[in-house]
Design a protein around this motif. Structure first.
Motif, PDB file in Angstrom:
ATOM      1  N   LEU A  65       0.781  -1.237   0.000  1.00 33.06           N
ATOM      2  CA  LEU A  65       0.000   0.000   0.000  1.00 33.06           C
ATOM      3  C   LEU A  65       0.814   1.290   0.000  1.00 33.06           C
ATOM      4  O   LEU A  65       0.317   2.317  -0.475  1.00 33.06           O
ATOM      5  N   PHE A  66       2.031   1.304   0.531  1.00 37.48           N
ATOM      6  CA  PHE A  66       2.823   2.536   0.459  1.00 37.48           C
ATOM      7  C   PHE A  66       2.929   3.049  -0.979  1.00 37.48           C
ATOM      8  O   PHE A  66       2.771   4.244  -1.207  1.00 37.48           O
ATOM      9  N   PRO A  67       3.188   2.193  -1.975  1.00 40.98           N
ATOM     10  CA  PRO A  67       3.312   2.717  -3.341  1.00 40.98           C
ATOM     11  C   PRO A  67       2.044   3.397  -3.869  1.00 40.98           C
ATOM     12  O   PRO A  67       2.128   4.242  -4.759  1.00 40.98           O
ATOM     13  N   THR A  68       0.884   3.057  -3.299  1.00 41.86           N
ATOM     14  CA  THR A  68      -0.345   3.721  -3.759  1.00 41.86           C
ATOM     15  C   THR A  68      -0.326   5.202  -3.401  1.00 41.86           C
ATOM     16  O   THR A  68      -0.999   6.003  -4.048  1.00 41.86           O
ATOM     17  N   ILE A  69       0.449   5.555  -2.392  1.00 40.86           N
ATOM     18  CA  ILE A  69       0.538   6.960  -1.977  1.00 40.86           C
ATOM     19  C   ILE A  69       1.154   7.806  -3.079  1.00 40.86           C
ATOM     20  O   ILE A  69       0.762   8.947  -3.285  1.00 40.86           O
ATOM     21  N   TRP A  70       2.112   7.252  -3.832  1.00 38.25           N
ATOM     22  CA  TRP A  70       2.712   8.015  -4.929  1.00 38.25           C
ATOM     23  C   TRP A  70       2.167   7.576  -6.282  1.00 38.25           C
ATOM     24  O   TRP A  70       2.755   7.827  -7.313  1.00 38.25           O
ATOM     25  N   GLY A  71       1.001   6.910  -6.275  1.00 40.06           N
ATOM     26  CA  GLY A  71       0.276   6.680  -7.517  1.00 40.06           C
ATOM     27  C   GLY A  71       0.347   5.307  -8.137  1.00 40.06           C
ATOM     28  O   GLY A  71      -0.276   5.062  -9.168  1.00 40.06           O
ATOM     29  N   ALA A 122       6.026  15.554  -7.109  1.00 37.15           N
ATOM     30  CA  ALA A 122       4.581  15.782  -6.969  1.00 37.15           C
ATOM     31  C   ALA A 122       4.168  15.727  -5.499  1.00 37.15           C
ATOM     32  O   ALA A 122       4.724  14.970  -4.703  1.00 37.15           O
ATOM     33  N   THR A 123       3.184  16.527  -5.147  1.00 41.24           N
ATOM     34  CA  THR A 123       2.655  16.522  -3.791  1.00 41.24           C
ATOM     35  C   THR A 123       1.699  15.349  -3.615  1.00 41.24           C
ATOM     36  O   THR A 123       0.821  15.120  -4.441  1.00 41.24           O
ATOM     37  N   VAL A 124       1.908  14.606  -2.545  1.00 40.42           N
ATOM     38  CA  VAL A 124       1.057  13.468  -2.211  1.00 40.42           C
ATOM     39  C   VAL A 124       0.562  13.636  -0.777  1.00 40.42           C
ATOM     40  O   VAL A 124       1.031  14.503  -0.037  1.00 40.42           O
ATOM     41  N   ASP A 125      -0.380  12.803  -0.392  1.00 46.55           N
ATOM     42  CA  ASP A 125      -0.933  12.829   0.960  1.00 46.55           C
ATOM     43  C   ASP A 125      -0.292  11.705   1.762  1.00 46.55           C
ATOM     44  O   ASP A 125      -0.562  10.531   1.523  1.00 46.55           O
ATOM     45  N   TRP A 126       0.589  12.057   2.696  1.00 46.32           N
ATOM     46  CA  TRP A 126       1.215  11.077   3.578  1.00 46.32           C
ATOM     47  C   TRP A 126       0.450  11.068   4.886  1.00 46.32           C
ATOM     48  O   TRP A 126       0.733  11.841   5.800  1.00 46.32           O
ATOM     49  N   PHE A 127      -0.594  10.256   4.946  1.00 43.25           N
ATOM     50  CA  PHE A 127      -1.418  10.105   6.133  1.00 43.25           C
ATOM     51  C   PHE A 127      -1.865  11.457   6.693  1.00 43.25           C
ATOM     52  O   PHE A 127      -1.723  11.735   7.884  1.00 43.25           O
ATOM     53  N   GLY A 128      -2.374  12.309   5.789  1.00 42.22           N
ATOM     54  CA  GLY A 128      -2.911  13.607   6.180  1.00 42.22           C
ATOM     55  C   GLY A 128      -1.939  14.757   6.077  1.00 42.22           C
ATOM     56  O   GLY A 128      -2.320  15.905   6.266  1.00 42.22           O
ATOM     57  N   THR A 129      -0.684  14.480   5.775  1.00 45.81           N
ATOM     58  CA  THR A 129       0.324  15.531   5.629  1.00 45.81           C
ATOM     59  C   THR A 129       0.727  15.648   4.165  1.00 45.81           C
ATOM     60  O   THR A 129       1.226  14.675   3.593  1.00 45.81           O
ATOM     61  N   PRO A 130       0.514  16.816   3.550  1.00 48.92           N
ATOM     62  CA  PRO A 130       0.975  16.967   2.173  1.00 48.92           C
ATOM     63  C   PRO A 130       2.504  17.042   2.133  1.00 48.92           C
ATOM     64  O   PRO A 130       3.121  17.749   2.931  1.00 48.92           O
ATOM     65  N   MET A 131       3.105  16.263   1.238  1.00 44.21           N
ATOM     66  CA  MET A 131       4.547  16.304   1.064  1.00 44.21           C
ATOM     67  C   MET A 131       4.892  15.790  -0.326  1.00 44.21           C
ATOM     68  O   MET A 131       4.064  15.172  -0.975  1.00 44.21           O
ATOM     69  N   GLN A 132       6.104  16.082  -0.753  1.00 42.65           N
ATOM     70  CA  GLN A 132       6.536  15.567  -2.041  1.00 42.65           C
ATOM     71  C   GLN A 132       6.637  14.044  -1.961  1.00 42.65           C
ATOM     72  O   GLN A 132       6.975  13.482  -0.911  1.00 42.65           O
ATOM     73  N   ALA A 133       6.395  13.391  -3.082  1.00 40.58           N
ATOM     74  CA  ALA A 133       6.440  11.929  -3.122  1.00 40.58           C
ATOM     75  C   ALA A 133       7.790  11.404  -2.642  1.00 40.58           C
ATOM     76  O   ALA A 133       7.856  10.390  -1.936  1.00 40.58           O
ATOM     77  N   GLU A 134       8.867  12.076  -3.006  1.00 46.45           N
ATOM     78  CA  GLU A 134      10.194  11.631  -2.569  1.00 46.45           C
ATOM     79  C   GLU A 134      10.321  11.675  -1.047  1.00 46.45           C
ATOM     80  O   GLU A 134      10.916  10.782  -0.436  1.00 46.45           O
ATOM     81  N   ALA A 135       9.730  12.669  -0.418  1.00 45.45           N
ATOM     82  CA  ALA A 135       9.748  12.740   1.043  1.00 45.45           C
ATOM     83  C   ALA A 135       8.873  11.637   1.642  1.00 45.45           C
ATOM     84  O   ALA A 135       9.240  11.034   2.659  1.00 45.45           O
TER      85      ALA A 135
END
Length: 166
Positions: A65-71, A122-135
């Protein structure tokens, strides 16, 4: 004796470092999980703390599921969402969980290899925190290392020697 670094070699990129780290995590998690006896898989240090099997199940859920965070799409076998996926992975036999963890790491590695510079930024949602996918990827790796440390501690408490320490 350690060889001196090749000063002419290209610098390791964050992308390559993440891939290398995931490959190391895969090797260590899979070999350590296989080193536990099947009778030790339900061992937990105390009530309310994950068992060996539950740590492996968590890793299956994370690599799915982690990879779904970056698409990336999740593997076919996985459930949508953390709670359903955790319920599914915890119900797996220890051997099936280890097999799915190994294949799941391959899935996660492929998802990271497919990220281009724009996708990493790209900005993604890391459990409610917006951050770059690399972060978010770095945060995922930090979390996975924490659980590797947990599994190493469990191994030591059960007199299981990590295979890379022999």
């Amino acid at each position: 004796m350690q060889s001196s670094p090749d000063r002419n070699a290209p610098a390791v990129t964050p992308a390559q470092h993440h891939i290398d780290d995931l490959q190391t995590l895969k090797t260590k998690f899979v070999s350590l999980a296989r080193a536990f006896g099947r009778d030790q898989m339900n061992w937990r240090p105390m009530e309310g703390v994950r068992s060996v099997h539950e740590v492996v199940a968590l890793m299956v859920a994370e690599v799915h599921l982690f990879p779904t965070i970056w698409g990336a799409a999740p593997p076919e076998a996985s459930e949508s969402g953390w709670e359903p996926e955790m319920a599914r992975t915890e119900a797996l036999s220890p051997d099936a969980a280890i097999e799915q963890m190994e294949a799941g790491f391959d899935h996660m590695i492929a998802s990271v290899e497919s990220l281009d510079a724009a996708s990493r930024a790209a900005t993604v949602d890391w459990f409610g925190t917006p951050m770059q996918a690399e972060a978010a990827l770095s945060a995922a790796l930090f979390d996975m290392h924490e659980h590797l440390g947990q599994l190493i501690a469990y191994a030591r408490m059960n007199r299981v020697v990590p295979p890379w320490s022999r």
